[in-house]
Design an enzyme around this catalytic site. Sequence first.
Site, PDB file in Angstrom:
ATOM      1  N   TRP A 138     -18.489  -7.906   9.120  1.00  0.00           N
ATOM      2  CA  TRP A 138     -19.425  -6.944   8.524  1.00  0.00           C
ATOM      3  C   TRP A 138     -20.012  -6.142   9.678  1.00  0.00           C
ATOM      4  O   TRP A 138     -20.499  -6.721  10.657  1.00  0.00           O
ATOM      5  CB  TRP A 138     -20.500  -7.736   7.780  1.00  0.00           C
ATOM      6  CG  TRP A 138     -21.556  -6.941   7.117  1.00  0.00           C
ATOM      7  CD1 TRP A 138     -21.390  -5.880   6.272  1.00  0.00           C
ATOM      8  CD2 TRP A 138     -22.977  -7.158   7.209  1.00  0.00           C
ATOM      9  NE1 TRP A 138     -22.612  -5.427   5.842  1.00  0.00           N
ATOM     10  CE2 TRP A 138     -23.598  -6.188   6.402  1.00  0.00           C
ATOM     11  CE3 TRP A 138     -23.771  -8.071   7.903  1.00  0.00           C
ATOM     12  CZ2 TRP A 138     -24.976  -6.097   6.258  1.00  0.00           C
ATOM     13  CZ3 TRP A 138     -25.147  -8.002   7.767  1.00  0.00           C
ATOM     14  CH2 TRP A 138     -25.744  -7.026   6.948  1.00  0.00           C
ATOM     15  N   ASP A 220     -23.825 -17.115   8.469  1.00  0.00           N
ATOM     16  CA  ASP A 220     -24.316 -16.063   7.591  1.00  0.00           C
ATOM     17  C   ASP A 220     -23.807 -16.398   6.189  1.00  0.00           C
ATOM     18  O   ASP A 220     -22.608 -16.390   5.938  1.00  0.00           O
ATOM     19  CB  ASP A 220     -23.790 -14.698   8.048  1.00  0.00           C
ATOM     20  CG  ASP A 220     -24.405 -13.550   7.245  1.00  0.00           C
ATOM     21  OD1 ASP A 220     -25.204 -13.817   6.331  1.00  0.00           O
ATOM     22  OD2 ASP A 220     -24.084 -12.381   7.540  1.00  0.00           O
ATOM     23  N   LYS A 256     -26.804 -10.788  -3.514  1.00  0.00           N
ATOM     24  CA  LYS A 256     -25.620 -10.837  -4.377  1.00  0.00           C
ATOM     25  C   LYS A 256     -25.761 -11.878  -5.487  1.00  0.00           C
ATOM     26  O   LYS A 256     -25.567 -11.592  -6.645  1.00  0.00           O
ATOM     27  CB  LYS A 256     -24.358 -11.154  -3.555  1.00  0.00           C
ATOM     28  CG  LYS A 256     -24.181 -10.319  -2.289  1.00  0.00           C
ATOM     29  CD  LYS A 256     -23.846  -8.875  -2.593  1.00  0.00           C
ATOM     30  CE  LYS A 256     -23.430  -8.070  -1.374  1.00  0.00           C
ATOM     31  NZ  LYS A 256     -24.390  -7.971  -0.286  1.00  0.00           N
TER      32      LYS A 256
END
Length: 410
Positions: A138, A220, A256
């Site tokens: 990312w 993460d 999310k």
Amino acid sequence: MSVFCEVPLAAPVAVFKLTQDFNNDPFPNKVNLGVGAYRTDEGKPWVLPVVKKVEKIIVHDDRLNHEYLPILGLAEFTSSSSKIVLGDDSPAIRENRVGGVQCLGGTGALKIGAEFLRRFYNGSNNTKTPVYVSAPTWENHNAVFSSAGFEDVRPYKYWDAEKRGLDLSGFLRDLESCPEHSVFVLHACAHNPTGTDPTQEQWKQIAEVMMRRKLFAFFDSAYQGFASGNLEKDAWAVRYFVSKGVEMFCAQSFSKNFGLYNERVGNLTIVARDAENLKRVLSQMEKIVRTTWSNPPSQGARIVAVTLSSPELFSEWKDNVKTMADRVLLMRAQLKAKLQSLGTPGTWDHITEQIGMFSFTGLNPNQVEYMVKEKHVYLMASGRINMCGLTSKNIDYVAESIHEAVTKVQ
């Protein structure tokens, strides 16, 4: 003469620019596969039913007010967040060596963790400590650690473009050859952007080398529950590392899996060696937070805390998350089947082997450009697509567009 005339114009953030280009496109059958958020089969954002329910509970709770939270956040939120990633029966939690910092989204959790490591990890030379991020990762990972003052952010091998899967031997080689005490940013599940995760056996190999070489694991976790539909399965790697006695950080995002994108709900879970170490770490985290945002917002944290602490709401939330995960799995299966039935050159098994919201299609930059310019199908230059951008109405068009791009463009 303006005092700001020397300021260079920064390049736009790619994923937001893509959405802007999509919005400005008048083509009726355009498709946005770049957006980093869940969409329903109608292509609409989805407010989780459990979130709507909890928002009503909060509104009608007369005990609540808008006073400041503690600097490190809402205690019910941080403790329930840590519990969800480490497990209810986590020995580390029982031993009082786990703490949490409520942060502004997963990015805030990465930022606070990075700021702490830059100040306190690996002695006086800490700005020179290498931070390793997967190749690819990312794009914000690089930027967050650089802006925290780390001068040496490097890639570690991860994606094997040839076989469209994990380059485990390259990954292990980088773990073996990096300087001791390097920081490794690891994706807990649903690797972004590739959707390719190590197996449990591979995670064991990774953990063994990291422990032997005294490397720091910074997980993460942005998609717990969203990847497989199962909270335990998606947290397996983090729990395995903790079971081995590793001290580590885990940045958690609830954007999310709760659909709370704009509430910025994140948690930094800290696993320390003992309660005394934890106390000192948290005391410094408090100082860092004080000069960053001073005090966190309550709304999103309350939604998560109320949901996770009620067995009934927790069960409903798990069903909501499974609804999202199942739709992603269905789109993966259908896209692969359609590409295969079209006879699209190359292998497409990776689409169903990958997991989570994103899929690394393997399309090259020229093919991506063709998709955007000629077919009005918007995706990242890397070839990453968001499976939630696919719907029963557009999947045939997307599959045909991919087929065309692959057969026409080299």
